[in-house]
Write an enzyme that holds these catalytic residues in place. Structure first.
Site, short mmCIF file in Angstrom:
data_model
loop_
_atom_site.label_atom_id
_atom_site.label_comp_id
_atom_site.label_asym_id
_atom_site.label_seq_id
_atom_site.Cartn_x
_atom_site.Cartn_y
_atom_site.Cartn_z
N HIS A 211 102.02 28.86 88.49
CA HIS A 211 101.31 27.80 87.75
C HIS A 211 102.19 27.00 86.82
CE1 HIS A 211 97.18 29.19 88.77
NE2 HIS A 211 97.79 30.37 88.85
N LYS B 221 93.02 19.72 75.17
CA LYS B 221 93.74 20.73 75.95
C LYS B 221 94.55 21.54 74.95
CE LYS B 221 95.67 17.16 78.25
NZ LYS B 221 95.63 17.23 79.69
N ARG B 222 95.16 22.64 75.41
CA ARG B 222 95.99 23.40 74.49
C ARG B 222 97.06 22.50 73.88
NH1 ARG B 222 95.14 29.08 74.16
NH2 ARG B 222 97.03 29.00 72.90
N LYS C 103 102.81 18.90 76.53
CA LYS C 103 101.61 18.09 76.80
C LYS C 103 101.57 16.84 75.92
CE LYS C 103 98.85 22.17 78.12
NZ LYS C 103 98.40 21.90 79.51
N THR D 115 93.76 20.27 85.10
CA THR D 115 92.47 20.24 85.78
C THR D 115 91.45 19.43 84.98
OG1 THR D 115 92.13 22.44 84.85
CG2 THR D 115 92.63 22.33 87.19
N LYS E 130 88.19 16.67 85.65
CA LYS E 130 86.86 16.73 85.03
C LYS E 130 86.48 15.39 84.43
CE LYS E 130 87.83 21.53 84.15
NZ LYS E 130 88.44 22.50 83.24
C1 NTF Z 1 98.67 26.28 83.91
N1 NTF Z 1 99.71 27.29 83.81
C2 NTF Z 1 99.34 24.90 84.04
O1 NTF Z 1 100.05 24.62 82.85
C3 NTF Z 1 98.31 23.81 84.32
O2 NTF Z 1 98.94 22.60 84.59
C4 NTF Z 1 97.47 24.21 85.54
O3 NTF Z 1 96.44 23.28 85.75
C5 NTF Z 1 96.86 25.59 85.31
O4 NTF Z 1 97.89 26.54 85.07
C6 NTF Z 1 96.06 26.07 86.51
O5 NTF Z 1 96.82 26.04 87.66
C7 NTF Z 1 99.65 28.31 82.97
O6 NTF Z 1 98.77 28.47 82.17
C8 NTF Z 1 100.79 29.30 83.01
F1 NTF Z 1 100.40 30.49 82.69
F2 NTF Z 1 101.33 29.35 84.21
F3 NTF Z 1 101.72 28.93 82.19
#
Ligand code: NTF
Length: 833
Positions: A374, A567-568, A573, A678, A682
């Site tokens: 991810h 978002k976080r 970001k 994601t 949305k």
């Molecule tokens: C997150 N990864 C990514 O930062 C996002 O872009 C993505 O949409 C989501 O996964 C779902 O696929 C993580 O949280 C991690 F753990 F891989 F850093």
């Protein structure tokens, strides 16, 4: 332990089998019964919380009846199942979703209303189940919804944290973390006290010769912790399938160890042991895109992997099939590297306990697992120190070394002239201390590795996992672009838009086949339809405005352009880019004449998101946003032209209010850093436009909806490395408009400038790793285009409708079917009789 009712007595049983309510009368009966008996309340003593609990229990009864049928049917049919292993399941609220998925929300609304309650108020009583950080955890939750909706025999396996992600409060502009104790009367889980697994830690490994003269390994001593199963039913939409999410909770083992202590009078220490065991499932680590290598985290991972694997193997053994059939019956998906120990654990079970030969076992293991990556961020890639693992999981470390040995031997054979490749691809990094590279272990132990959007998957193949593409060939690596469940993110979050679409399309079938949305493009010029569309957006903005008023005290103008970034909080970001842009806008308005001000498009800049408690820079960004809000929102020269809002404690249930209310949302990560994103999906699915970089799934969103319907800006991923390199060698020049922003900060316009030095100097002095300055001009210019576009409301509306119509690709159902076909090789099973 099997304990079934003898055949001749089953008729009597069946006569009294539990039944499901199907209409208002029966619902009310169940509701009142639960309130009066299960909850021991009365009509003199029933508040909204009790009404919620009663309603939840009534729906839970339905779910568990269907759950039972589904499980019986799946066991009887015994076809291949999927197990989704995830340390995070960010479920949010359940009641509303359950009502909609079983198609009885109207029944509940009418029934509750007859007893004096509004269904919306009742739904709002529920505490979010927040066992996740962000996108990765929410993706797991969307998976569960789609797997059930599409009738796949599938289970989720996770941890039952006592504390989910912390609640965020903002005090004097700073984030404060409050523990999220969420389990008090949670009606959605079923404790299975009879389903337990003993999990071993520490200890040591003894080699011995078994009766056949074979060298075997015995892992002995150490400590035992007990895993207890808690089951959560997962209903599909418009189907009887109700799958299972099994969460493990830790408890001290009731083995003799404790009793010895206890009998010896060492009561305190026995209790302390108990506490220590319970700590394993106590708390979700609150980091998003960051791994910190804490021992307790590794304990969590092994505890959950070992319990889940034991459970899966136990279920398989009941079928009395040959071991070779294991991968034909079972697919296990690893949600990131967090469950990678499951690979090692299955190999251990097969060779140490079941007595298989190494090669036969390893063949089964690699056919069983799939691994989803991810992120490419280096700080998020898991590495565990060898000494730590040696101590906690001595036998597993041996097996990892063995896996590595066989792997490196095969690599050496294929690339005899490339000495460097061995150290590059070794599972063990030769650092001090040595580290286990979990992503490499996950690749080597799986038959498929996927990224979560096209750009991300390409980057995996060309950078991080380049050597592995050379070794295994390109077919082991694939892309499955993420999606979202339209049930929660359209139908539940935006019921009026969902109803309008259903009215035009003649049914709600699009909720099961989101590509049907394309049919609404035909109505893009339909006046009445457009009007309804606009009214719904406005209503949704008003709902958010009420939430903002209630939680922050600020009034926002619903006619203003709502610009959202939720978002976080993370430097990659780039919420800092957004807030610097807001400051730039503020300074520009301040410099305007009264005449010029009349042309300004009023804006509300809305932020939301949590910072990891130890992530100081992210906390500084939150602080700056709140300080800017203080100044801007109270400036009489600004009035309605600009408002800055920080919504505290962003979570799933708040996202359900926020996503339908945006005009534009921001997905502005440095190109090449966001796996997929994601929330971008949305927002567009709810009729908002987006401003974004060419990153993650933004690229595929653009391809689907057309580039005239999205505001893209900024440098491309292919140029990032070069730009960073140039910064590093002294060719850094701060963007002049950004300089104006920094000057304002340094003039103490937003409080003590010292509070923000880290933020500005990371850009000016320390190389601007995230390219904020490089992208600033393009960002500002693109926002001017957004203003311009928003002034033409008719055009804007057309973009909104067209975009929604073209979002079918981003359904989680498409995603789930792609995993099923290209990774799991599983078929759906219709459980209706
Ligand atoms: C997150 N990864 C990514 O930062 C996002 O872009 C993505 O949409 C989501 O996964 C779902 O696929 C993580 O949280 C991690 F753990 F891989 F850093």
């Amino acid at each position: 332990v099997e304990a079934s009712i003898p055949e001749p007595l089953r008729e009597a049983w069946k006569k009294h089998s539990a039944t499901e309510f199907t209409n208002k009368e029966e619902f009310e009966k169940d509701l009142v019964r639960h309130i009066e008996t299960t909850l021991a309340r009365s009509l003199y003593n029933c508040d909204e919380l009790a009404a919620y609990s009663g309603t939840a229990l009534a729906f839970r009864d339905r779910l568990i009846i269907e759950w039972n049928r589904t499980q019986q049917r799946q066991t009887f049919t015994d076809q291949k199942r999927v197990y989704y292993l995830s340390l995070e399941f960010l479920m949010g609220r359940t009641l509303d979703n359950a009502m909609l998925n079983v198609g009885l929300k109207d029944v509940a609304r009418d029934g509750l209303s007859e007893l004096g309650f509004r269904v919306e108020d009742v739904i709002n009583q529920e505490h979010d189940a927040a066992l996740g950080n962000g996108g990765l955890g929410r993706l797991a939750a969307c998976f569960l919804d789609s797997l059930a909706t599409l009738n796949y025999p599938a289970w989720g396996y996770g941890l039952r944290y006592r504390y989910g992600i912390f609640k965020q409060e903002i005090v004097n502009g700073y984030q404060v973390e409050i523990p999220d104790y969420w389990l008090d009367n949670n009606p959605w889980e079923f404790p299975r006290h009879e389903i337990t697994v003993d999990i071993q830690f520490y200890g040591n490994v003894k080699k011995y010769q078994d009766e056949n003269g074979r060298i075997s390994h015995l892992w002995e001593d150490g400590e035992i912790v007990q895993a207890i199963a808690y089951d959560v039913p997962i209903p599909g939409y418009g189907t009887k399938t109700t799958n299972n999410l099994r969460l493990w909770s830790s408890k001290a083992s009731s083995g003799e160890f404790d009793f010895q202590k206890f009998n010896a009078g060492d009561y305190e220490s026995a209790v302390a042991d108990q506490q220590r065991a319970e700590t394993i499932s106590a708390v979700l680590y609150p980091n998003d895109n960051l791994e910190r290598g804490k021992e307790l985290r590794l304990k969590q991972q092994y505890f959950w992997c070992a319990a889940s694997l034991f459970d899966i193997v136990r279920r398989f053994k009941k079928t009395k099939r040959a071991w070779g059939e294991f991968p034909d019956q079972i697919a296990i998906q690893l949600n990131d590297t967090h469950p990678t120990l499951a690979i090692v654990e299955l190999q251990r079970i097969l060779i140490d306990i079941e007595g298989l030969e190494w090669d036969e076992a390893w063949n089964i293991v690699t056919k069983t697992f799939g691994y989803t990556n991810h992120t490419v961020l280096p700080e998020a890639l898991e590495k565990w120190s060898v000494p730590l693992m040696q101590n906690l999981l001595p036998r597993h470390l041996q097996i990892i070394y063995e896996i590595n040995l066989f792997f490196l031997q095969s690599v050496e054979k294929r690339f005899p002239n490339d000495r460097d490749i061995l150290s590059r691809v070794s599972i063990i990094e030769e650092s001090h201390p040595k580290m286990v590279r979990m992503a490499y272990l996950a690749i080597i132990g799986s038959h498929k590795v996927n990224g979560v959007a096209e750009l991300h998957s390409d980057l995996l193949k060309t950078t991080l996992f380049k050597d592995f593409v050379k070794i295994y060939g390109p077919d082991r690596f694939t892309n499955v672009t993420n999606g979202i469940t339209p049930r929660r993110w359209l139908h539940q979050a935006n019921p009026r838009l969902s109803a309008l679409i259903a009215e035009k399309l003649g049914s709600y079938d699009f909720l099961k086949d989101l590509t049907l949305l394309d049919k609404i493009e035909a109505f893009v010029d339909d006046k009445a339809f457009r009007k309804e569309w606009a009214v719904i957006k406005r209503e949704n903005k008003l709902r958010l405005a009420r939430h903002i008023k209630a939680t922050t005290g600020f009034d926002v103008n619903p006619n203003a352009l709502f610009d959202v970034q939720v978002k976080r909080i993370h430097e990659y970001k780039r919420q800092q880019l957004n807030i610097f842009g807001v400051i730039h806008r503020y300074l520009s308005i301040k410099a305007m004449s009264a005449e010029e001000k009349k042309k300004v498009v009023p804006r509300v800049s809305i932020f939301g998101g949590k910072a990891a408690p130890g992530y100081w820079m992210a906390k500084t960004i939150i602080h700056l946003i709140n300080k800017v809000a203080d100044v801007v929102n109270k400036d009489p020269e600004i009035g309605d032209l600009l408002k800055v809002i920080f919504i505290a404690d962003y979570n799933v249930s708040k996202a359900e209010i926020i996503c339908p209310a945006s005009d534009i949302s921001e997905h502005i990560s440095t190109a090449g850093t966001e796996g997929s994103g994601t929330s971008n999906m949305k927002f567009v699915l709810n009729g908002g436009l987006i401003i974004g970089t060419c990153d993650g799934a933004n690229i595929e969103i653009t391809r689907e909806i057309g580039e005239q319907n999205i505001f893209l800006f900024g440098n491309l991923a292919e140029d990032v490395e070069d730009l960073r390199h140039r910064h590093f060698y002294g060719n850094f020049k701060l963007d002049p408009q950004l300089e104006r922003v920094f000057d304002a900060i340094k003039d103490n316009l937003f409080g003590d400038k010292a509070d923000f030095t880290a933020l500005t100097s990371s850009i000016e002095e320390h190389g601007d790793y995230y390219l904020v300055s490089d992208d600033f001009n393009s960002y500002i210019t693109t926002h001017e285009m957004v203003d311009e576009a928003f002034q033409n409301q008719e055009e804007w509306l057309a973009k909104s409708i067209t975009s929604v119509a073209r979002m079918g690709f981003f359904s989680m159902d498409r995603v789930t079917n792609e995993y099923a076909d290209s990774i799991w090789n599983v078929e759906p099973l219709d459980v209706t009789d």
